[in-house]
Scaffold this motif. Structure first.
Motif, PDB file in Angstrom:
ATOM      1  N   PRO A 123       4.595   6.870  19.502  1.00 55.44           N
ATOM      2  CA  PRO A 123       5.336   6.188  18.435  1.00 55.44           C
ATOM      3  C   PRO A 123       5.054   6.870  17.097  1.00 55.44           C
ATOM      4  CG  PRO A 123       3.921   4.650  19.660  1.00 55.44           C
ATOM      5  CD  PRO A 123       3.497   6.038  20.019  1.00 55.44           C
ATOM      6  N   ILE A 124       6.107   7.112  16.335  1.00 57.80           N
ATOM      7  CA  ILE A 124       5.930   7.585  14.956  1.00 57.80           C
ATOM      8  C   ILE A 124       6.155   6.339  14.108  1.00 57.80           C
ATOM      9  CG2 ILE A 124       6.738   9.186  13.177  1.00 57.80           C
ATOM     10  CD1 ILE A 124       8.067  10.754  15.643  1.00 57.80           C
ATOM     11  N   PHE A 125       5.071   5.693  13.808  1.00 59.97           N
ATOM     12  CA  PHE A 125       5.116   4.353  13.201  1.00 59.97           C
ATOM     13  C   PHE A 125       5.196   4.485  11.674  1.00 59.97           C
ATOM     14  CE2 PHE A 125       1.865   0.925  11.864  1.00 59.97           C
ATOM     15  CZ  PHE A 125       2.874   0.080  11.415  1.00 59.97           C
ATOM     16  N   CYS A 126       6.322   4.021  11.111  1.00 63.50           N
ATOM     17  CA  CYS A 126       6.558   4.199   9.669  1.00 63.50           C
ATOM     18  C   CYS A 126       6.164   2.962   8.860  1.00 63.50           C
ATOM     19  CB  CYS A 126       8.033   4.459   9.397  1.00 63.50           C
ATOM     20  SG  CYS A 126       8.686   5.870  10.271  1.00 63.50           S
ATOM     21  N   CYS A 127       5.626   3.224   7.699  1.00 62.96           N
ATOM     22  CA  CYS A 127       5.290   2.146   6.778  1.00 62.96           C
ATOM     23  C   CYS A 127       5.507   2.656   5.358  1.00 62.96           C
ATOM     24  CB  CYS A 127       3.837   1.708   6.975  1.00 62.96           C
ATOM     25  SG  CYS A 127       2.664   3.066   6.824  1.00 62.96           S
ATOM     26  N   GLY A 128       5.596   1.761   4.415  1.00 63.92           N
ATOM     27  CA  GLY A 128       5.777   2.194   3.017  1.00 63.92           C
ATOM     28  C   GLY A 128       6.348   1.086   2.166  1.00 63.92           C
ATOM     29  N   GLU A 129       6.029   1.156   0.886  1.00 67.87           N
ATOM     30  CA  GLU A 129       6.378   0.059  -0.023  1.00 67.87           C
ATOM     31  C   GLU A 129       7.613   0.369  -0.880  1.00 67.87           C
ATOM     32  OE1 GLU A 129       4.195   2.361  -0.646  1.00 67.87           O
ATOM     33  OE2 GLU A 129       4.506   2.953  -2.718  1.00 67.87           O
ATOM     34  N   VAL A 143       1.004  -2.010   2.237  1.00 73.33           N
ATOM     35  CA  VAL A 143       1.021  -1.066   3.356  1.00 73.33           C
ATOM     36  C   VAL A 143      -0.069  -1.436   4.373  1.00 73.33           C
ATOM     37  CG1 VAL A 143       0.740   1.363   4.010  1.00 73.33           C
ATOM     38  CG2 VAL A 143       2.039   0.776   1.961  1.00 73.33           C
ATOM     39  N   LYS A 144      -1.207  -1.884   3.857  1.00 74.53           N
ATOM     40  CA  LYS A 144      -2.278  -2.307   4.770  1.00 74.53           C
ATOM     41  C   LYS A 144      -1.771  -3.421   5.707  1.00 74.53           C
ATOM     42  CE  LYS A 144      -6.904  -4.157   4.913  1.00 74.53           C
ATOM     43  NZ  LYS A 144      -8.098  -4.605   4.266  1.00 74.53           N
ATOM     44  N   ASN A 145      -1.084  -4.396   5.120  1.00 74.77           N
ATOM     45  CA  ASN A 145      -0.571  -5.498   5.940  1.00 74.77           C
ATOM     46  C   ASN A 145       0.483  -5.022   6.935  1.00 74.77           C
ATOM     47  OD1 ASN A 145      -2.271  -7.399   4.856  1.00 74.77           O
ATOM     48  ND2 ASN A 145      -0.866  -7.895   3.173  1.00 74.77           N
ATOM     49  N   GLN A 146       1.323  -4.072   6.496  1.00 69.63           N
ATOM     50  CA  GLN A 146       2.338  -3.534   7.418  1.00 69.63           C
ATOM     51  C   GLN A 146       1.660  -2.835   8.600  1.00 69.63           C
ATOM     52  OE1 GLN A 146       4.885  -0.791   5.307  1.00 69.63           O
ATOM     53  NE2 GLN A 146       6.631  -2.151   5.496  1.00 69.63           N
ATOM     54  N   GLU A 167       5.740   6.393   4.233  1.00 65.59           N
ATOM     55  CA  GLU A 167       6.978   6.781   3.551  1.00 65.59           C
ATOM     56  C   GLU A 167       7.324   5.746   2.481  1.00 65.59           C
ATOM     57  OE1 GLU A 167       9.625   9.449   6.134  1.00 65.59           O
ATOM     58  OE2 GLU A 167      10.050   7.417   6.710  1.00 65.59           O
ATOM     59  N   PRO A 168       6.880   5.975   1.252  1.00 60.63           N
ATOM     60  CA  PRO A 168       7.250   5.023   0.203  1.00 60.63           C
ATOM     61  C   PRO A 168       8.774   4.979   0.067  1.00 60.63           C
ATOM     62  CG  PRO A 168       6.173   6.981  -0.720  1.00 60.63           C
ATOM     63  CD  PRO A 168       6.102   7.109   0.759  1.00 60.63           C
ATOM     64  N   ILE A 169       9.323   3.789   0.131  1.00 60.07           N
ATOM     65  CA  ILE A 169      10.788   3.651   0.207  1.00 60.07           C
ATOM     66  C   ILE A 169      11.470   4.277  -1.009  1.00 60.07           C
ATOM     67  CG2 ILE A 169      12.671   1.956   0.301  1.00 60.07           C
ATOM     68  CD1 ILE A 169      10.699   0.147   1.861  1.00 60.07           C
ATOM     69  N   TRP A 170      10.839   4.145  -2.156  1.00 58.50           N
ATOM     70  CA  TRP A 170      11.432   4.664  -3.388  1.00 58.50           C
ATOM     71  C   TRP A 170      11.503   6.183  -3.401  1.00 58.50           C
ATOM     72  CZ3 TRP A 170       7.615   7.520  -5.742  1.00 58.50           C
ATOM     73  CH2 TRP A 170       6.305   7.193  -5.390  1.00 58.50           C
ATOM     74  N   MET A 189      -6.478   5.102   2.959  1.00 60.61           N
ATOM     75  CA  MET A 189      -6.603   3.665   3.198  1.00 60.61           C
ATOM     76  C   MET A 189      -6.117   3.327   4.619  1.00 60.61           C
ATOM     77  SD  MET A 189      -4.649   0.751   3.429  1.00 60.61           S
ATOM     78  CE  MET A 189      -3.065   1.221   2.741  1.00 60.61           C
ATOM     79  N   ILE A 190      -4.984   3.937   5.023  1.00 61.50           N
ATOM     80  CA  ILE A 190      -4.461   3.682   6.377  1.00 61.50           C
ATOM     81  C   ILE A 190      -5.494   4.149   7.415  1.00 61.50           C
ATOM     82  CG2 ILE A 190      -2.654   4.297   8.058  1.00 61.50           C
ATOM     83  CD1 ILE A 190      -0.720   4.611   5.642  1.00 61.50           C
ATOM     84  N   ARG A 191      -6.106   5.306   7.150  1.00 60.79           N
ATOM     85  CA  ARG A 191      -7.111   5.800   8.105  1.00 60.79           C
ATOM     86  C   ARG A 191      -8.288   4.823   8.209  1.00 60.79           C
ATOM     87  NH1 ARG A 191      -6.508  10.354  10.225  1.00 60.79           N
ATOM     88  NH2 ARG A 191      -5.485  11.438   8.508  1.00 60.79           N
ATOM     89  N   ASN A 192      -8.612   4.215   7.097  1.00 55.94           N
ATOM     90  CA  ASN A 192      -9.689   3.223   7.093  1.00 55.94           C
ATOM     91  C   ASN A 192      -9.333   1.994   7.913  1.00 55.94           C
ATOM     92  OD1 ASN A 192     -12.235   3.070   6.121  1.00 55.94           O
ATOM     93  ND2 ASN A 192     -11.555   3.302   3.972  1.00 55.94           N
ATOM     94  N   VAL A 193      -8.084   1.553   7.760  1.00 56.91           N
ATOM     95  CA  VAL A 193      -7.619   0.388   8.537  1.00 56.91           C
ATOM     96  C   VAL A 193      -7.705   0.730  10.022  1.00 56.91           C
ATOM     97  CG1 VAL A 193      -5.609  -1.061   9.076  1.00 56.91           C
ATOM     98  CG2 VAL A 193      -6.066  -0.400   6.695  1.00 56.91           C
TER      99      VAL A 193
END
Ligand code: PGA
Length: 264
Positions: A123-129, A143-146, A167-170, A189-193
């Motif tokens: 899976p290429i799991f995308c996240c971003g604000e 992003v942490k919550n996502q 991928e920040p949406i903006w 931060m994502i790596r930490n999560v």
């Protein structure tokens, strides 16, 4: 050591002959000496044609989406079992366009990730604000919550199989790039999560990419950060020359990180 990867998301672009032409050009240039990994995600209807072209190459084939169901009365959906027929190895899940335009929720995305893993796709799991979230200084928390919602109930072994794309949406398709420093901060931060939900070793093996207006003239600034393991690329993946430049920038960054492991 994590290998850098450049993934082209062709979105709903190109006709059949343009897609075939692009795949032939990439196949001609990407070989065993290419230092970064390469994947392309064409539209569903061209998977068969592109899969035939890429046979025997070093380029992975990905899909842009997938149903979380295997079969049944789901008009218009594409099952993971169907993707298997075309040698698809990766699936983009939770792209912001799926979230925003097609109202996919964190729960949908979590279910799709589980289905993808069950069928041995990466899976290429995308996240971003969104911009307003960043401006309110809430990007990290959002992003942490996502990420937590996307990987909910996954085992450590399953988490290890993910590629994550920040991928920040903006920044998507707008020409506005997130600075390498800002992207790296979120990616750390994502790596930490991921570390908290698996282990240090696993978190060091999971690749986390940046996406959003990646172009050959801005990517050097991004890929030099050692936590950024490559790019998920939309617009710039539609032209062979431009996409190949990104592949070579990622390859150079890989080489440099091997000679100076603690660079940035
Ligand atoms: P872009 O798209 O490179 O055109 O900004 C990136 C993406 O949506 O994955």
């Amino acid at each position: 050591m994590r290998k850098k990867i450049i993934i082209g998301n062709w979105k709903m672009n190109l006709n059949l002959s343009e897609a075939q032409d692009l795949a032939f050009k990439l196949k001609g240039e990407v070989n065993t000496k290419t230092l970064a990994e390469v994947a392309v995600c064409p539209s569903f209807v061209y998977l068969s044609a592109i899969s035939n072209i890429l046979k025997g190459s070093n380029i992975y084939l990905g899909a842009q989406n997938m149903s979380n169901q295997e079969s049944g009365a789901f008009t218009g959906e594409i099952s993971p079992l169907m993707l298997k027929d075309f040698n698809v190895k990766m699936v983009i899940i939770g792209h912001s366009e799926r979230r925003q335009v097609f109202n996919e929720t964190d729960e949908d995305i979590n279910a799709k990730i589980k289905t993808a893993l069950k069928h041995e796709f990466t899976p290429i799991f995308c996240c971003g604000e969104e911009l307003k979230t960043r401006e309110a200084n809430k990007a990290e928390e959002f992003v942490k919550n996502q990420v937590l919602a996307g990987i909910k109930d996954l085992s450590k072994e399953q988490i290890e199989k993910l590629i994550v794309a920040y991928e920040p949406i903006w920044a998507i398709g707008t020409g506005k790039v997130c600075s390498g420093e800002d992207a790296n901060k979120i990616i750390k931060m994502i790596r930490n999560v991921i570390k908290e939900k698996s282990s240090v070793d696993i978190s060091e093996r999971v690749r986390i990419l940046y996406g959003g207006s990646v172009k050959s003239d801005n990517f050097n600034e991004t890929i030099k950060y050692s936590d950024i393991d490559g790019g998920l690329v939309g617009g710039a993946s539609l032209k062979a020359d431009e996409f190949l430049k990104l592949v070579s920038l990622a390859g150079n960054a890989h080489e440099q990180s091997q000679s100076h492991p603690a660079s940035v």
